[in-house]
Structure formats: C-alpha cells, structure tokens
Design a protein around this motif. Structure first.
Motif, PDB file in Angstrom:
ATOM      1  N   SER A 283      58.150  22.434  44.223  1.00 52.37           N
ATOM      2  CA  SER A 283      57.786  21.075  44.919  1.00 52.37           C
ATOM      3  C   SER A 283      59.224  20.581  45.765  1.00 52.37           C
ATOM      4  O   SER A 283      60.159  21.122  45.249  1.00 52.37           O
ATOM      5  CB  SER A 283      57.630  20.053  43.746  1.00 52.37           C
ATOM      6  OG  SER A 283      56.381  20.450  43.063  1.00 52.37           O
ATOM      7  N   HIS A 288      56.327  15.801  46.890  1.00 51.41           N
ATOM      8  CA  HIS A 288      55.476  15.926  45.498  1.00 51.41           C
ATOM      9  C   HIS A 288      56.120  15.006  44.565  1.00 51.41           C
ATOM     10  O   HIS A 288      57.506  15.068  44.253  1.00 51.41           O
ATOM     11  CB  HIS A 288      55.495  17.455  45.359  1.00 51.41           C
ATOM     12  CG  HIS A 288      55.331  18.320  46.344  1.00 51.41           C
ATOM     13  ND1 HIS A 288      55.927  19.081  46.965  1.00 51.41           N
ATOM     14  CD2 HIS A 288      53.952  18.730  46.707  1.00 51.41           C
ATOM     15  CE1 HIS A 288      55.215  19.834  47.811  1.00 51.41           C
ATOM     16  NE2 HIS A 288      53.841  19.479  47.608  1.00 51.41           N
ATOM     17  N   TYR A 291      58.171  16.792  41.660  1.00 55.02           N
ATOM     18  CA  TYR A 291      59.423  17.506  41.945  1.00 55.02           C
ATOM     19  C   TYR A 291      60.608  16.821  41.013  1.00 55.02           C
ATOM     20  O   TYR A 291      60.530  15.896  40.451  1.00 55.02           O
ATOM     21  CB  TYR A 291      60.031  16.951  43.395  1.00 55.02           C
ATOM     22  CG  TYR A 291      61.540  17.511  43.560  1.00 55.02           C
ATOM     23  CD1 TYR A 291      61.868  18.633  43.935  1.00 55.02           C
ATOM     24  CD2 TYR A 291      62.433  16.470  43.494  1.00 55.02           C
ATOM     25  CE1 TYR A 291      62.994  19.256  44.343  1.00 55.02           C
ATOM     26  CE2 TYR A 291      63.909  16.751  43.865  1.00 55.02           C
ATOM     27  CZ  TYR A 291      64.159  18.296  43.907  1.00 55.02           C
ATOM     28  OH  TYR A 291      65.099  18.501  44.306  1.00 55.02           O
ATOM     29  N   ASP A 720      49.908  24.672  47.532  1.00 53.11           N
ATOM     30  CA  ASP A 720      50.448  23.070  47.809  1.00 53.11           C
ATOM     31  C   ASP A 720      49.344  22.314  47.357  1.00 53.11           C
ATOM     32  O   ASP A 720      48.429  22.198  48.065  1.00 53.11           O
ATOM     33  CB  ASP A 720      51.107  22.969  48.962  1.00 53.11           C
ATOM     34  CG  ASP A 720      51.842  21.822  48.964  1.00 53.11           C
ATOM     35  OD1 ASP A 720      51.747  20.774  48.438  1.00 53.11           O
ATOM     36  OD2 ASP A 720      52.916  21.695  49.898  1.00 53.11           O
ATOM     37  N   ARG A 722      49.618  18.992  46.950  1.00 53.53           N
ATOM     38  CA  ARG A 722      50.256  17.588  47.485  1.00 53.53           C
ATOM     39  C   ARG A 722      49.105  16.480  47.199  1.00 53.53           C
ATOM     40  O   ARG A 722      47.956  16.706  47.580  1.00 53.53           O
ATOM     41  CB  ARG A 722      50.770  17.291  48.721  1.00 53.53           C
ATOM     42  CG  ARG A 722      49.992  17.735  49.899  1.00 53.53           C
ATOM     43  CD  ARG A 722      50.819  17.856  51.159  1.00 53.53           C
ATOM     44  NE  ARG A 722      51.977  19.057  51.255  1.00 53.53           N
ATOM     45  CZ  ARG A 722      52.938  19.076  52.131  1.00 53.53           C
ATOM     46  NH1 ARG A 722      52.825  18.065  53.217  1.00 53.53           N
ATOM     47  NH2 ARG A 722      53.693  19.538  52.241  1.00 53.53           N
ATOM     48  N   PHE A 725      52.401  18.339  43.396  1.00 52.41           N
ATOM     49  CA  PHE A 725      53.152  19.470  43.394  1.00 52.41           C
ATOM     50  C   PHE A 725      52.824  20.598  44.100  1.00 52.41           C
ATOM     51  O   PHE A 725      51.583  20.680  44.201  1.00 52.41           O
ATOM     52  CB  PHE A 725      53.467  19.815  41.675  1.00 52.41           C
ATOM     53  CG  PHE A 725      52.199  20.356  40.975  1.00 52.41           C
ATOM     54  CD1 PHE A 725      52.422  21.910  40.744  1.00 52.41           C
ATOM     55  CD2 PHE A 725      51.316  19.767  40.561  1.00 52.41           C
ATOM     56  CE1 PHE A 725      51.353  22.491  40.063  1.00 52.41           C
ATOM     57  CE2 PHE A 725      50.242  20.310  40.036  1.00 52.41           C
ATOM     58  CZ  PHE A 725      50.264  21.708  39.800  1.00 52.41           C
ATOM     59  N   SER A 726      53.708  21.689  44.254  1.00 53.21           N
ATOM     60  CA  SER A 726      53.399  22.947  44.785  1.00 53.21           C
ATOM     61  C   SER A 726      54.012  24.072  43.812  1.00 53.21           C
ATOM     62  O   SER A 726      54.789  23.708  43.039  1.00 53.21           O
ATOM     63  CB  SER A 726      53.768  23.297  46.029  1.00 53.21           C
ATOM     64  OG  SER A 726      55.507  23.061  46.116  1.00 53.21           O
TER      65      SER A 726
END
Length: 744
Positions: A283, A288, A291, A720, A722, A725-726
């Motif tokens: 993230s 995000h 993160y 991702d 969003r 998060f990724s």
C-alpha cells in the motif's frame, strides 16, 4: 535468504528415508521401469549420451496418440525426466519456459491457480468465474482451479496446448489446455525412489513400486512427501514460518491388458497441511487506508518479511477415482473415462499483511465433480479418420468466506456465502481427411448445453466489544439472491495440414471457442448475482514444425491472431464496506503474436534449446464505469518471454554425468486491467542448473540442483483494492539441494 541445512532437517531426512525404504513394496513413485543392468561398456553408454538427434515425443493433444511434430497445433511437451532434472514441482515453475505462458497462484488464495496463455486468463479465485485454461489429468477435465497448479509427481509428460481447444476439450478452454499424463503401470516388477534435501529445511521423499499380478493384470502404488519451512519471516511471530509446505500424495493403479479390452483404475489421495499464504502489503500513503510505514519498500530490496496474526493454516484434502476403459469394436476404438473427485479446502489469511488487526479471516471450500466421457476413434475409409464423443460433467461447490473488518469498521464481520450447481452435456466430432499423400483437411464441431443454479448471500455482524470476532456478534444486515440459467453453445474448427516430407509439417486453421456463462458469487445487492453471459473467441493460427539436418535441429514456429467478444472481466465494486466480485461481459480483446521453439543437438550428448514468445494482447474496447480501458494490455501478458538452455551428458567412471543450465526471462506485465502503480509486475529472469551422476544400469544416482541461483526478487501477482490496500505475491527465492535416486 536461504536457510542452511540443520540438525532438525537431518533428523527429518532420516525419518523420511526410513519410512520410504522400510515400506518396501507398499508405496512408490514411478519414473520409468528399472533398466536392466548394463552388460558392457558399450551398452552402458546407451541413454541420453547415445541419443542421436532430437528425441520423438508421443502426445495425445488431439485425443489420439501422435508424434508431437505431426500435430497441427501449437503444443509444447515436457517429459517427466525433464521435470525431475529441473526440479519443476508445479505449473508455476514452467512460466516463461514455454512461449506466451504465465502460470501463477492467486495472490490471496495461495492454492488457487491463475493460468494465462497468450494474454488470456481469469483473475478471480472463486469457481463461479470458471476457467479459460483447461487442466486435464489422465483424460479428466478438472472443474476447479483449486490445486490446479498441481504437483508434478509421477508424471510421464505435460502437454501445453496454446489457443482455443473447444472442439475436443470443451468449454472453458478459450486460452488453451494443460494436459497432464501420469506414469502408468509397466507390468514388470520395479522399485524406484528419490530423496531430496534442500535449504529451508526441505525434505522430500518419493517412491514407486510396479508389480505384475497376472499375465494381463498389473498394479502400481506411489507415494510422495514434500516438506519445507516457509520462505517468509513473520513480524508478529518471528519464530514461525508462514508459507510452510507439508504435502502427501498417494496414488494406486490397477491395469488390465486383455485381447481387445484394456482398463485402468486410478485412485489418488492428496493431502496438504501447509502454512497460510504469505501476503505482502504494498500500500501507498495517501492512497490506501491500510498503509503502514516500513511494510514494503521496493521489489529489489524485499527480503521475505511480512506479518500475519492468524493461524498459519492451509489444509487441502482431495480424493479422486478414475476408471478408463478402451474397447476395440468393429467401428473403431471406444474409450470410456469415468471420474469422481471431492475437494475440501480450509485456510486462514491475514489479507492486510501488517502487524495490526485490519482484515483477516478463514475461508471454507467444499467441491465435488462427476464426469463421464465416451469417445470413439475410428477409420471411416481409406484416408478418412474420425474422433467423436459425448461428455457429461456435473459439479457442485460451496464457499463460506469470513472477513473480520476491524480496520474498516471496528467490530464488523462480513460473511459471504455462495453455492452453485453446474451440469454440462456436449457432443463433438472431428474429421481428418487425407486428400493426398501430403495434404490433410481437418474439420470439427462441438455443441454444449449447460445449466447453472446458484445462490449467494452476504451477511454482516457487529460485536458489542468493538473487536471483530467470529462468534458472539449480532446480525445487522443480510443480502441474498438466487438464480438459474441455461446456455447452448457451439464451437468448431477447420484447417489444412501439409506434410511435404516426413520431417516437415505446415498447418493453418480457424477455430471458434467459448467460455460458459454463470452467476457471481460475492454480492452487495441481490441484482449483483447476474447472470453474466458466455464469451467467444475466433482464432487463426498458422505454424511450421520441422526436423532438419538428420534430426539434429528442431525448429517450430507459430503465428496467431485471436479475437475475443463479450470477454468476461472480473471487477470489484463496493457499497460501503460490502464488496461484490462481479463478472461483466464488458470487453473485446485482440491477442496476436509469434512463438518459436528450437532444439539443437550438434554432437551426441549435447542438447541446446531455446524458446521465444512475442505477444500483443490488449482490450480493443472496454468501458468500466466512467473509465475507458480500451488499448490497455490484458493482465499477465508480458510482451516478451524467452528461455535458453543447455545440457550435456558423457561417461564418467562406471556411469554417466549430466549437467544442465537454463535461463528464463519474462518482460514486464500488469497484475490487473486497472494498471494502478502497485499492480506493475517488473521484468525478471531466473537461472536454474543441475549436475548429476548415475551409475551404469541406473541403480542409483546423485544430483545437485539449484533454482533462481541469482536470488532474483520478482512478483508473481499484484492487486490494488483501493481504498483499503494493495498486496502482492512474490516468487520463490534461491533454492538448492541434493537428490539421491535409487532403482531396483
């Protein structure tokens, strides 16, 4: 970095060796019949070092046995010996070794495969999405991608068919087929096995026993264990590996070889007690909400550290039973293949990959399939052959996905339930007309009728403590829907094959394939269940297959162009904290490219090989919401894939020594159509090598091997989601080890 071999590993090795050797004829892994002892130095040289030219490989890519070079299809075949020499344990290890092929796991559902050929695949882990690459094991089409990456244990060969194969293999093969053939009973007594020690405390053991019962009845049993520590260090519990491996497979065969009638029964039990999938949080700040500083820097600097608060559990149990019968009749050879498979898959995942309690939970999957195929290979007249059949498959699955959404809303739990039943029946025929001694015409067609019944529900709960939990909470919302739909689908193929000499094949064909429609499994409104419709592909493929200079050089070239219409595209849509994973017939796709495979044997014992794939695969038209994605590359479609390899075999003392080295390269790609920065997959290259010595007669041998010797850091998948998060999934770091092989 790689962990050194330890005293604990040596103890596990001794236990594994004792269990295998002590089992005698009870369990086994089959590689090939044990060869008779060499009676002279001249006879001892017979083997890889004595092969003159490029070897022939028999494949069943057209549902009949043929020389690989005679098949007018872009098909690559990898033998079991090659798999063992390179320590290729599953499909992901073949990525970039075959042109325009990407095989990986679904990043957040580790055992589930994401299979992409020529830029076409399904980037969704649940079975409602179906498949675009069919996996066939011993003539049985696999209904689910759970465990589809497989375990290359006791395998005779793997055939990778590129391009739509709907006529002979049915729906959901719009990108291609992976045809896996295991080693069958030999009818002669023989025992052979392999014990492997490697870094990350790897201890693998396999053994196979072939045995005759009567003149016409033979049996075989085989067993493999694979075990290692995880590659990842867990920030939450540093003494605990996350992605550990603990797999056991047992397989039994009973084969009858009679006059005009053959039958083989195969029963397999697959058990995995692995650790949880390692998820890396990638993230970004300001993008995000999940993160966390320091969780991830760059791909090159990544050192296999992540975080997981959940139980390290990924349990799979699969039981499969197959009966294959072949009967000689007055009109041809009739083949019957009957199979039943049952799968249970339970695992936990920490989806956010941080030390904080943000998003995690368990997932439960139950699935089963039954299939029956009747296939007739017949000679209608001089120069006119036919393959016709009928096929039936019924499958059912149920999923309970629990998500503890503490990071999105404290105390919240979301439960996504889905259940589907699918029935499919089809009939197909394919003719081969030898117009002249050198020219053959091919024509085939298939009709399929499918019915799908589905239900889905999303329930949300809140816990009074403000901490998300699996029990003791209170329902706050419920969404459910049901649906049923049927489709009747047509596909076919026409082509010409020209063979001016026995060592040259030229071909061209047009084919139309299809992928089934269905219902969405995770919903946030009742209408989100669908259904979505089928997708279709039209393809033109032309190729050349040649063996030159007294079979010292093999050169195969393929050109293709695919047009996809009503392309199914998985998408995620949020309503508040409720996500729907939906599939829309949202796009058209054009996929075109070139594929080259070559083998050169300049002198006896030396083998040089190379592959090259060029791919241009992009969405021709694709509008999702307010964003136009037209012109973007499809996921997992690198522009270039290539590989180079060399092996050399010669005499050394009372045996043979063989060394091999291979380098595979994949250019950059994207993990999803959205092409957010976190979904970029950088280019990478892997260097693998092995060297081994085998005693005359093949009674025993030893081999040293290494994979990813340069310790390259590379991404397998990325997504991702969003605004939350990724995340990403990395390929394996440097691995190395030693094999001890025995036969008697």
């Amino acid at each position: 970095m790689g962990k050194a071999m330890s005293l604990r590993q040596a103890t596990r090795f001794a236990a594994a060796a004792g269990a295998i050797l002590g089992s005698g004829a009870a369990f086994a892994q089959d590689e090939a019949p044990a060869p008779a002892p060499a009676t002279s130095a001249e006879e001892a040289t017979r083997g890889a070092a004595a092969v003159q030219g490029v070897e022939d490989i028999v494949v069943t890519a057209q549902r009949r046995s043929e020389n690989l070079q005679d098949v007018p299809i872009a098909v690559s075949a990898v033998t079991g010996d090659t798999l063992e020499q390179g320590h290729v344990s599953n499909l992901s290890n073949l990525t970039a070794t075959i042109p325009n092929v990407q095989f990986t796991n679904r990043g957040n559902i580790g055992a589930t495969a994401t299979l992409t050929i020529r830029g076409i695949g399904i980037n969704e882990g649940d079975p409602f999405a179906g498949t675009t690459v069919g996996v066939v094991i011993d003539d049985v089409v696999q209904a689910f991608n759970v465990t589809a990456l497989g375990d290359f244990f006791d395998v005779d060969r793997i055939e990778v068919l590129r391009g739509p194969q709907g006529t002979l293999f049915g729906a959901n093969t719009t990108a291609g087929v992976i045809n896996i053939v295991t080693r069958q009973p030999t009818g002669q007594f023989g025992v052979e096995g392999r014990i492997t020690l490697g870094n990350y405390d790897r201890v693998d053991g396999s053994v196979a026993v072939n045995f005759p019962i009567t003149d016409s009845l033979a049996g075989k049993v085989s067993f493999v264990h694979r075990g290692r520590d995880g590659y990842y260090t867990n920030q939450v519990r540093p003494d605990e590996s996350i992605d550990t491996q603990n797999v056991n497979i047992a397989r039994g065969y009973l084969a009858y070889d009679g006059i005009g009638f053959d039958a083989t029964a195969i029963v397999e039990y697959f058990q995995a007690r692995n650790g949880s999938t390692a998820i890396v949080n990638t993230s970004s700040p300001g993008v995000h909400s999940f993160y966390r500083p320091g969780q991830f820097t760059t791909v090159d600097d990544f050192d296999f550290v992540t975080a997981s608060e959940v139980p390290s559990q990924s349990d799979i149990d699969r039981v499969s039973a197959t009966l294959r019968m072949e009967i000689e009749t007055g009109i041809g050879d009739l083949v019957s293949v009957t199979n039943y498979t049952d799968i249970d898959f339970d695992f936990w995942a920490d989806y956010d990959g941080t030390p904080d309690f943000l998003l995690h939970g368990p997932r439960y999957f139950e699935g089963s399939q039954f299939s029956q195929e009747l296939r007739l290979n017949s000679q209608w007249a001089d120069g006119l052959q036919n393959t016709s059949g009928i096929y039936y498959q019924q499958n059912h699955y149920w999923i309970d996905l629990e998500s503890l959404l503490q990071g999105a809303s404290p105390g919240l739990r979301s439960q996504a339930l889905q259940e589907q039943d699918r029935k499919a029946i089809s009939a197909y025929t394919q003719f081969y007309w030898q117009i002249t001694d050198t020219l053959e015409f091919l024509a085939g067609a298939r009709i399929t009728h499918e019915n799908v019944e589905a239900s889905a529900a999303t329930n949300q709960f809140v816990h009074p403590s403000g901490i998300s939990q699996l029990t003791g909470d209170t329902p706050i919302s419920a969404i459910s829907a049901r649906g049923e739909e049927s489709w009747t689908l047509f596909g076919g193929k026409v082509g010409l094959t020209y063979r001016p000499t026995r060592d040259l094949t030229l071909y061209a064909h047009y084919a139309r394939g299809f992928k089934s429609g269905g219902f969405n499994g995770r919903i946030n409104t009742p209408e989100a269940i669908g259904p979505f419709g089928p997708e279709f592909v039209d393809t033109i493929e032309a190729g050349l297959k040649s063996d030159l200079f007294d079979r010292r050089v093999r050169f195969n070239l393929t050109l293709f162009n695919n047009w996809y219409s009503d392309k199914q595209v998985p998408q995620v849509r949020f309503i508040g904290t409720i996500a729907a994973s939906t599939i829309d017939n949202a796009a058209s796709v054009i996929s075109r490219g070139v594929e080259l495979e070559t083998v050169v044997v300049p002198v006896d014992g030396l083998r040089l090989s190379g592959t090259l794939g060029y791919l241009d695969a992009e969405f021709d038209t694709f509008q999702a919401g307010t964003t136009d994605y037209s012109g973007r590359r499809t996921p997992y479609s690198p522009e270039w894939t290539w590989s180079l390899g060399a092996s050399y075999t010669t005499r050394l003392g009372n045996g043979e020594i063989e060394g091999s080295i291979a380098y595979n390269h994949s250019s950059s790609a994207w993990g999803d159509y959205t092409q957010y920065p976190a979904e970029f997959l950088p280019a990478y290259g892997l260097l693998n090598a092995s060297i081994g010595w085998t005693a005359d007669g093949g009674r025993w041998g030893i081999s040293l091997w290494g994979r990813n010797l340069t310790d390259e850091r590379y991404l397998l998948s990325a997504k991702d989601t969003r605004p939350l998060f990724s995340y990403a999934s990395f390929g394996a770091p440097r691995e190395y080890g030693v094999d001890l092989i025995f036969r008697f």
